[in-house]
Design a protein around this motif. Structure first.
Motif, PDB file in Angstrom:
ATOM      1  N   ILE A 185      22.515  43.024  83.740  1.00 48.09           N
ATOM      2  CA  ILE A 185      23.847  42.549  84.112  1.00 48.09           C
ATOM      3  C   ILE A 185      23.869  41.028  84.162  1.00 48.09           C
ATOM      4  O   ILE A 185      24.825  40.397  83.688  1.00 48.09           O
ATOM      5  CB  ILE A 185      24.292  43.197  85.444  1.00 48.09           C
ATOM      6  N   TYR A 186      22.828  40.416  84.711  1.00 45.32           N
ATOM      7  CA  TYR A 186      22.736  38.955  84.733  1.00 45.32           C
ATOM      8  C   TYR A 186      22.805  38.405  83.307  1.00 45.32           C
ATOM      9  O   TYR A 186      23.538  37.448  83.038  1.00 45.32           O
ATOM     10  CB  TYR A 186      21.443  38.521  85.417  1.00 45.32           C
ATOM     11  N   ALA A 187      22.059  39.005  82.389  1.00 42.14           N
ATOM     12  CA  ALA A 187      22.034  38.545  80.998  1.00 42.14           C
ATOM     13  C   ALA A 187      23.415  38.651  80.364  1.00 42.14           C
ATOM     14  O   ALA A 187      23.835  37.752  79.620  1.00 42.14           O
ATOM     15  CB  ALA A 187      21.014  39.349  80.199  1.00 42.14           C
ATOM     16  N   LYS A 188      24.131  39.722  80.669  1.00 40.70           N
ATOM     17  CA  LYS A 188      25.470  39.906  80.104  1.00 40.70           C
ATOM     18  C   LYS A 188      26.460  38.884  80.670  1.00 40.70           C
ATOM     19  O   LYS A 188      27.224  38.275  79.933  1.00 40.70           O
ATOM     20  CB  LYS A 188      25.959  41.329  80.389  1.00 40.70           C
ATOM     21  N   VAL A 189      26.416  38.684  81.978  1.00 36.78           N
ATOM     22  CA  VAL A 189      27.369  37.767  82.627  1.00 36.78           C
ATOM     23  C   VAL A 189      27.074  36.312  82.274  1.00 36.78           C
ATOM     24  O   VAL A 189      27.970  35.547  81.930  1.00 36.78           O
ATOM     25  CB  VAL A 189      27.360  37.968  84.163  1.00 36.78           C
ATOM     26  N   LYS A 190      25.810  35.923  82.349  1.00 36.62           N
ATOM     27  CA  LYS A 190      25.437  34.520  82.111  1.00 36.62           C
ATOM     28  C   LYS A 190      25.158  34.211  80.640  1.00 36.62           C
ATOM     29  O   LYS A 190      24.993  33.059  80.264  1.00 36.62           O
ATOM     30  CB  LYS A 190      24.207  34.154  82.949  1.00 36.62           C
ATOM     31  N   ARG A 191      25.079  35.255  79.829  1.00 38.66           N
ATOM     32  CA  ARG A 191      24.760  35.108  78.401  1.00 38.66           C
ATOM     33  C   ARG A 191      23.422  34.405  78.187  1.00 38.66           C
ATOM     34  O   ARG A 191      23.260  33.610  77.268  1.00 38.66           O
ATOM     35  CB  ARG A 191      25.881  34.376  77.676  1.00 38.66           C
ATOM     36  N   VAL A 192      22.488  34.714  79.077  1.00 40.34           N
ATOM     37  CA  VAL A 192      21.126  34.171  79.016  1.00 40.34           C
ATOM     38  C   VAL A 192      20.172  35.292  79.399  1.00 40.34           C
ATOM     39  O   VAL A 192      20.358  35.929  80.430  1.00 40.34           O
ATOM     40  CB  VAL A 192      20.945  32.997  80.009  1.00 40.34           C
ATOM     41  N   GLN A 193      19.167  35.524  78.583  1.00 42.83           N
ATOM     42  CA  GLN A 193      18.171  36.520  78.947  1.00 42.83           C
ATOM     43  C   GLN A 193      17.026  35.828  79.649  1.00 42.83           C
ATOM     44  O   GLN A 193      16.515  34.817  79.168  1.00 42.83           O
ATOM     45  CB  GLN A 193      17.661  37.249  77.706  1.00 42.83           C
ATOM     46  N   ARG A 194      16.667  36.373  80.788  1.00 45.24           N
ATOM     47  CA  ARG A 194      15.600  35.779  81.580  1.00 45.24           C
ATOM     48  C   ARG A 194      15.019  36.831  82.502  1.00 45.24           C
ATOM     49  O   ARG A 194      15.727  37.716  82.965  1.00 45.24           O
ATOM     50  CB  ARG A 194      16.170  34.571  82.307  1.00 45.24           C
ATOM     51  N   ASP A 195      13.728  36.720  82.735  1.00 44.78           N
ATOM     52  CA  ASP A 195      13.079  37.593  83.706  1.00 44.78           C
ATOM     53  C   ASP A 195      13.418  37.081  85.095  1.00 44.78           C
ATOM     54  O   ASP A 195      13.232  35.897  85.379  1.00 44.78           O
ATOM     55  CB  ASP A 195      11.560  37.589  83.522  1.00 44.78           C
ATOM     56  N   LEU A 196      13.941  37.945  85.925  1.00 51.26           N
ATOM     57  CA  LEU A 196      14.290  37.562  87.283  1.00 51.26           C
ATOM     58  C   LEU A 196      13.129  37.885  88.208  1.00 51.26           C
ATOM     59  O   LEU A 196      12.623  38.997  88.209  1.00 51.26           O
ATOM     60  CB  LEU A 196      15.548  38.302  87.741  1.00 51.26           C
ATOM     61  N   ARG A 197      12.728  36.904  88.993  1.00 54.02           N
ATOM     62  CA  ARG A 197      11.660  37.103  89.982  1.00 54.02           C
ATOM     63  C   ARG A 197      12.310  37.392  91.336  1.00 54.02           C
ATOM     64  O   ARG A 197      13.383  36.882  91.640  1.00 54.02           O
ATOM     65  CB  ARG A 197      10.807  35.838  90.091  1.00 54.02           C
ATOM     66  N   PRO A 198      11.659  38.188  92.166  1.00 50.19           N
ATOM     67  CA  PRO A 198      12.224  38.490  93.481  1.00 50.19           C
ATOM     68  C   PRO A 198      12.489  37.230  94.313  1.00 50.19           C
ATOM     69  O   PRO A 198      13.408  37.210  95.112  1.00 50.19           O
ATOM     70  CB  PRO A 198      11.156  39.357  94.145  1.00 50.19           C
ATOM     71  N   SER A 199      11.715  36.194  94.098  1.00 53.78           N
ATOM     72  CA  SER A 199      11.879  34.962  94.877  1.00 53.78           C
ATOM     73  C   SER A 199      12.972  34.044  94.331  1.00 53.78           C
ATOM     74  O   SER A 199      13.316  33.051  94.974  1.00 53.78           O
ATOM     75  CB  SER A 199      10.557  34.197  94.924  1.00 53.78           C
ATOM     76  N   ASP A 200      13.541  34.370  93.160  1.00 52.97           N
ATOM     77  CA  ASP A 200      14.619  33.548  92.603  1.00 52.97           C
ATOM     78  C   ASP A 200      15.806  33.554  93.547  1.00 52.97           C
ATOM     79  O   ASP A 200      16.304  34.616  93.940  1.00 52.97           O
ATOM     80  CB  ASP A 200      15.078  34.084  91.241  1.00 52.97           C
ATOM     81  N   ARG A 201      16.251  32.351  93.915  1.00 56.90           N
ATOM     82  CA  ARG A 201      17.446  32.231  94.745  1.00 56.90           C
ATOM     83  C   ARG A 201      18.666  32.387  93.849  1.00 56.90           C
ATOM     84  O   ARG A 201      18.752  31.757  92.790  1.00 56.90           O
ATOM     85  CB  ARG A 201      17.460  30.896  95.475  1.00 56.90           C
ATOM     86  N   ILE A 202      19.580  33.220  94.261  1.00 56.15           N
ATOM     87  CA  ILE A 202      20.711  33.612  93.421  1.00 56.15           C
ATOM     88  C   ILE A 202      21.571  32.418  93.016  1.00 56.15           C
ATOM     89  O   ILE A 202      21.887  32.266  91.843  1.00 56.15           O
ATOM     90  CB  ILE A 202      21.542  34.702  94.130  1.00 56.15           C
ATOM     91  N   VAL A 203      21.915  31.578  93.928  1.00 50.62           N
ATOM     92  CA  VAL A 203      22.780  30.437  93.609  1.00 50.62           C
ATOM     93  C   VAL A 203      21.971  29.266  93.064  1.00 50.62           C
ATOM     94  O   VAL A 203      22.239  28.763  91.972  1.00 50.62           O
ATOM     95  CB  VAL A 203      23.595  30.004  94.852  1.00 50.62           C
ATOM     96  N   GLN A 204      20.949  28.854  93.785  1.00 48.53           N
ATOM     97  CA  GLN A 204      20.214  27.646  93.423  1.00 48.53           C
ATOM     98  C   GLN A 204      19.378  27.810  92.157  1.00 48.53           C
ATOM     99  O   GLN A 204      19.388  26.930  91.291  1.00 48.53           O
ATOM    100  CB  GLN A 204      19.302  27.193  94.570  1.00 48.53           C
ATOM    101  N   ASP A 205      18.628  28.881  92.033  1.00 47.74           N
ATOM    102  CA  ASP A 205      17.715  29.047  90.894  1.00 47.74           C
ATOM    103  C   ASP A 205      18.384  29.650  89.669  1.00 47.74           C
ATOM    104  O   ASP A 205      18.036  29.307  88.542  1.00 47.74           O
ATOM    105  CB  ASP A 205      16.510  29.914  91.291  1.00 47.74           C
ATOM    106  N   LEU A 206      19.314  30.554  89.885  1.00 51.34           N
ATOM    107  CA  LEU A 206      19.940  31.245  88.760  1.00 51.34           C
ATOM    108  C   LEU A 206      21.268  30.637  88.351  1.00 51.34           C
ATOM    109  O   LEU A 206      21.822  30.999  87.319  1.00 51.34           O
ATOM    110  CB  LEU A 206      20.130  32.731  89.089  1.00 51.34           C
TER     111      LEU A 206
END
Length: 101
Positions: free
Chosen positions: A30-51
């Motif tokens: 869903i992140y890849a579809k919305v942001k149009r970027v494919q990326r591996d999401l890590r559990p520690s990724d902050r939703i606003v700041q990192d993504l």
């Protein structure tokens, strides 16, 4: 999308050597579809700041997750407390388990 071997633990963190949870994989899709970027999401990724997810993208992602899993996120006050990918995965897993019982 290339996804490293990992899986969610009850705390929302992931361990190497195992597959990601269904919830984590869905969030990456869903992140890849919305942001149009494919990326591996890590559990520690902050939703606003990192993504770099703004309020509109947040709403799109939450609505897509609600539709996919049949849970309420947008109107759920606990969603406001999710700061990281791991937090969101843990909340989704909990809501899905509550729904199944």
């Amino acid at each position: 999308m290339t996804v490293p071997d990992r899986t969610s633990t009850p705390s929302g963190t992931q361990r190497s050597g195992t597959q990601p949870s269904e919830t984590h994989t869905a969030l990456e899709e869903i992140y890849a579809k919305v942001k149009r970027v494919q990326r591996d999401l890590r559990p520690s990724d902050r939703i606003v700041q990192d993504l770099g997810i703004d309020s509109l993208a947040t709403l799109e992602i939450l609505l897509a997750l609600e539709e996919r899993f049949g849970v309420a996120l947008v109107d759920n006050p606990r969603t406001a407390g999710t700061a990281t990918v791991g937090d969101l995965v843990a909340l989704l897993d909990e809501l899905r388990a509550d729904r199944a019982s």
